[in-house]
Design a protein around this motif. Structure first.
Motif, PDB file in Angstrom:
ATOM      1  N   GLU A 147      14.558  42.188   3.017  1.00  0.00           N
ATOM      2  CA  GLU A 147      14.847  43.370   2.204  1.00  0.00           C
ATOM      3  C   GLU A 147      15.650  43.058   0.943  1.00  0.00           C
ATOM      4  N   LEU A 148      16.138  41.831   0.855  1.00  0.00           N
ATOM      5  CA  LEU A 148      16.876  41.442  -0.355  1.00  0.00           C
ATOM      6  C   LEU A 148      15.934  40.904  -1.428  1.00  0.00           C
ATOM      7  N   ALA A 149      14.714  40.514  -1.002  1.00  0.00           N
ATOM      8  CA  ALA A 149      13.841  39.739  -1.889  1.00  0.00           C
ATOM      9  C   ALA A 149      12.932  40.599  -2.773  1.00  0.00           C
ATOM     10  N   ASP A 150      12.766  40.170  -4.019  1.00  0.00           N
ATOM     11  CA  ASP A 150      11.824  40.821  -4.934  1.00  0.00           C
ATOM     12  C   ASP A 150      10.451  40.172  -4.848  1.00  0.00           C
ATOM     13  N   ALA A 151      10.416  38.962  -4.278  1.00  0.00           N
ATOM     14  CA  ALA A 151       9.134  38.301  -4.012  1.00  0.00           C
ATOM     15  C   ALA A 151       9.331  37.275  -2.914  1.00  0.00           C
ATOM     16  N   LEU A 152       8.287  37.106  -2.100  1.00  0.00           N
ATOM     17  CA  LEU A 152       8.287  36.057  -1.077  1.00  0.00           C
ATOM     18  C   LEU A 152       7.227  35.049  -1.490  1.00  0.00           C
ATOM     19  N   LEU A 153       7.585  33.782  -1.460  1.00  0.00           N
ATOM     20  CA  LEU A 153       6.637  32.777  -1.915  1.00  0.00           C
ATOM     21  C   LEU A 153       6.382  31.797  -0.778  1.00  0.00           C
ATOM     22  N   VAL A 154       5.130  31.789  -0.307  1.00  0.00           N
ATOM     23  CA  VAL A 154       4.787  30.853   0.765  1.00  0.00           C
ATOM     24  C   VAL A 154       4.448  29.523   0.096  1.00  0.00           C
ATOM     25  N   ASN A 155       5.347  28.570   0.246  1.00  0.00           N
ATOM     26  CA  ASN A 155       5.183  27.269  -0.429  1.00  0.00           C
ATOM     27  C   ASN A 155       4.319  26.333   0.431  1.00  0.00           C
ATOM     28  N   LYS A 156       3.933  25.236  -0.123  1.00  0.00           N
ATOM     29  CA  LYS A 156       3.122  24.207   0.543  1.00  0.00           C
ATOM     30  C   LYS A 156       1.721  24.722   0.894  1.00  0.00           C
ATOM     31  N   ALA A 157       1.209  25.628   0.047  1.00  0.00           N
ATOM     32  CA  ALA A 157      -0.149  26.120   0.246  1.00  0.00           C
ATOM     33  C   ALA A 157      -1.114  25.092  -0.348  1.00  0.00           C
TER      34      ALA A 157
ATOM     35  N   ILE B 262       4.260  43.344   6.561  1.00  0.00           N
ATOM     36  CA  ILE B 262       5.637  43.690   6.944  1.00  0.00           C
ATOM     37  C   ILE B 262       6.361  44.323   5.750  1.00  0.00           C
ATOM     38  N   LEU B 263       6.192  43.704   4.576  1.00  0.00           N
ATOM     39  CA  LEU B 263       6.890  44.191   3.379  1.00  0.00           C
ATOM     40  C   LEU B 263       6.571  45.655   3.086  1.00  0.00           C
ATOM     41  N   HIS B 264       5.354  46.023   3.415  1.00  0.00           N
ATOM     42  CA  HIS B 264       4.887  47.374   3.178  1.00  0.00           C
ATOM     43  C   HIS B 264       5.807  48.417   3.831  1.00  0.00           C
ATOM     44  N   PHE B 265       6.431  48.027   4.927  1.00  0.00           N
ATOM     45  CA  PHE B 265       7.246  48.988   5.680  1.00  0.00           C
ATOM     46  C   PHE B 265       8.744  48.855   5.382  1.00  0.00           C
ATOM     47  N   LEU B 266       9.111  47.928   4.535  1.00  0.00           N
ATOM     48  CA  LEU B 266      10.535  47.709   4.273  1.00  0.00           C
ATOM     49  C   LEU B 266      11.017  48.466   3.034  1.00  0.00           C
ATOM     50  N   ILE B 267      12.311  48.666   3.000  1.00  0.00           N
ATOM     51  CA  ILE B 267      12.909  49.289   1.811  1.00  0.00           C
ATOM     52  C   ILE B 267      12.869  48.254   0.683  1.00  0.00           C
TER      53      ILE B 267
ATOM     54  N   GLY C  49      11.851  51.043  -7.489  1.00  0.00           N
ATOM     55  CA  GLY C  49      10.611  51.155  -8.255  1.00  0.00           C
ATOM     56  C   GLY C  49       9.715  49.925  -8.235  1.00  0.00           C
ATOM     57  N   TRP C  50      10.171  48.866  -7.590  1.00  0.00           N
ATOM     58  CA  TRP C  50       9.413  47.604  -7.580  1.00  0.00           C
ATOM     59  C   TRP C  50       8.925  47.314  -6.171  1.00  0.00           C
ATOM     60  N   SER C  51       7.631  47.058  -6.001  1.00  0.00           N
ATOM     61  CA  SER C  51       7.213  46.717  -4.634  1.00  0.00           C
ATOM     62  C   SER C  51       7.139  45.190  -4.481  1.00  0.00           C
ATOM     63  N   SER C  52       7.996  44.687  -3.599  1.00  0.00           N
ATOM     64  CA  SER C  52       8.071  43.243  -3.358  1.00  0.00           C
ATOM     65  C   SER C  52       6.821  42.795  -2.612  1.00  0.00           C
ATOM     66  N   LYS C  53       6.246  41.691  -3.066  1.00  0.00           N
ATOM     67  CA  LYS C  53       5.031  41.182  -2.418  1.00  0.00           C
ATOM     68  C   LYS C  53       5.173  39.702  -2.095  1.00  0.00           C
ATOM     69  N   ALA C  54       4.248  39.231  -1.237  1.00  0.00           N
ATOM     70  CA  ALA C  54       4.225  37.807  -0.896  1.00  0.00           C
ATOM     71  C   ALA C  54       3.131  37.110  -1.711  1.00  0.00           C
TER      72      ALA C  54
END
Ligand code: GDP
Length: 349
Positions: free
Chosen positions: A207-217, A235-240, A245-250
């Protein structure tokens, strides 16, 4: 002269006289001189009282020149690829003509005296880039002390004209909230394949993150990384959201192969544009300043309390009395507080 007794042998180390003045440091920093900047940070990080005073005077002088950078926080478990990512990402920004400063917070150094981040030489390539400045974690002191030092170092870097400040921390739980309080954009670096897709993925951190980055892809791991990305997005879809105004994505990336980094840069630019247009950016900066003021105040009061002579001498006795049930905790607190207040009156009379 200070005494140093390392290895059982007595050695005397001459404390160097501060060779440069506040004015010289200020001019050097405003001209973007890295050696002056490094000297000023050393003052800020020093626990000696006279250095602290000079450091604060310098900061005061430089304050009008701060606040213009974009600040990013990066966290992730050890081995997630933070330094590889920062090295590549930093180089990319430098190639775009930007100046990048990288600071580190290592909670392990405050808690155990050891260090996860600090021991190895990190981001060697980026450190050599004339547009970059890489500063390892301040190792001494409490987490609160590290917080102050990092925040003030950030301001110095801004005064020195760095456009982009990256604050890195190890994802072990203690320092993420602290970093969030210092940055505009917070990035969580994730890896797959450890059989535990949700490593360090406590809801609170997500919930702190503005983006999640899956590394080593990359290589065989690519499909798994894509799968993790999809799961995280669900999961992010259901988090605050971390930012109004910004939707955090992976997203996925390969820091090693330099893939997906430009895409992330686009996301960050979009974030900056949107939050500035909506006033969210400035609002957060103001909130952070207020929060920072409170943090400093608490830190100062705490150290003032525990360093007061009378408190220092009666604390062990009070601890004992609480342990044996002689005093209740509240009683002991009251006694100490009264003593502290009396100590202040005594000092001022
Ligand atoms: P940190 O502890 O989070 O700073 O992680 P490092 O950047 O030191 O990386 C840990 C290990 O993962 C190193 O061996 C890197 O070479 C490797 N690594 C980092 N990024 C990638 C990547 O994108 N792909 C692959 N395959 N390995 C990576």
């Amino acid at each position: 002269m200070t005494e140093n007794q390392s290895g059982g042998k007595k050695r005397f180390v001459k404390r160097k006289k501060d060779p440069v003045s506040v004015t010289e440091l200020k001019t050097g920093i405003l001209n973007g001189d890295r050696s002056h900047l490094a000297k000023a940070i050393t003052l800020i990080e020093s626990n000696a009282e006279e250095h602290y005073a000079i450091g604060q005077e310098l900061l005061q002088e430089l304050l009008p020149h701060t606040g213009k950078s974009f600040r990013i926080g990066i966290t992730g478990v050890p081995g997630a690829g933070k330094s590889t990512f920062i090295e590549q990402f930093g180089e990319m920004l430098c190639n775009e003509g930007l100046r990048v400063a990288v600071l580190a917070i290592d909670p392990s150094s405050s808690i155990s005296g050891g260090s996860i981040l600090g021991d190895k030489t990190r981001m060697e390539q980026l450190s050599k880039n004339p547009r970059a400045f890489v500063r390892p974690s301040p190792t001494a002191g409490t987490l609160g002390g590290v917080h102050r030092k990092t925040n003030e170092t950030l301001l110095l870097c801004e005064a020195a004209g760095y456009d982009f400040i990256i604050i890195e921390t190890v994802g072990v739980g203690q320092s993420e909230v602290m970093v969030r309080q210092m940055v505009d954009f917070f990035l969580l670096l994730v890896i797959t394949g450890a059989g535990d897709e949700l490593q360090g993925m406590k809801k609170g951190i997500m919930e702190l993150a503005d983006a999640l980055l899956v590394n080593k892809a990359d290589g065989e791991n690519k499909p798994l990384a894509e799968k993790t990305k999809r799961e995280l997005n669900q999961i992010l879809h259901f988090l605050i959201p971390a930012t109004k105004g910004w939707s955090s994505k992976a997203y996925t990336c390969s820091s090693l192969k330099n893939e997906g980094l430009i895409e992330l840069w686009e996301v960050i630019r979009q974030f900056e544009k949107q939050t500035k247009e909506q006033g969210v950016f400035e609002e957060r900066r103001l909130d952070q300043r207020q929060e920072w003021f409170h943090t400093m105040l608490k830190e100062r009061i705490l150290s003032d309390f525990f360093f007061q002579k009378s408190i220092k001498s009666s604390l062990p006795d009070m601890e004992e009395r609480v342990k044996t049930g002689d005093y209740t905790t509240s009683q002991a607190v009251e006694v100490l507080l009264k003593q502290y207040k009396a100590g202040i009156i005594h000092m001022n009379s």
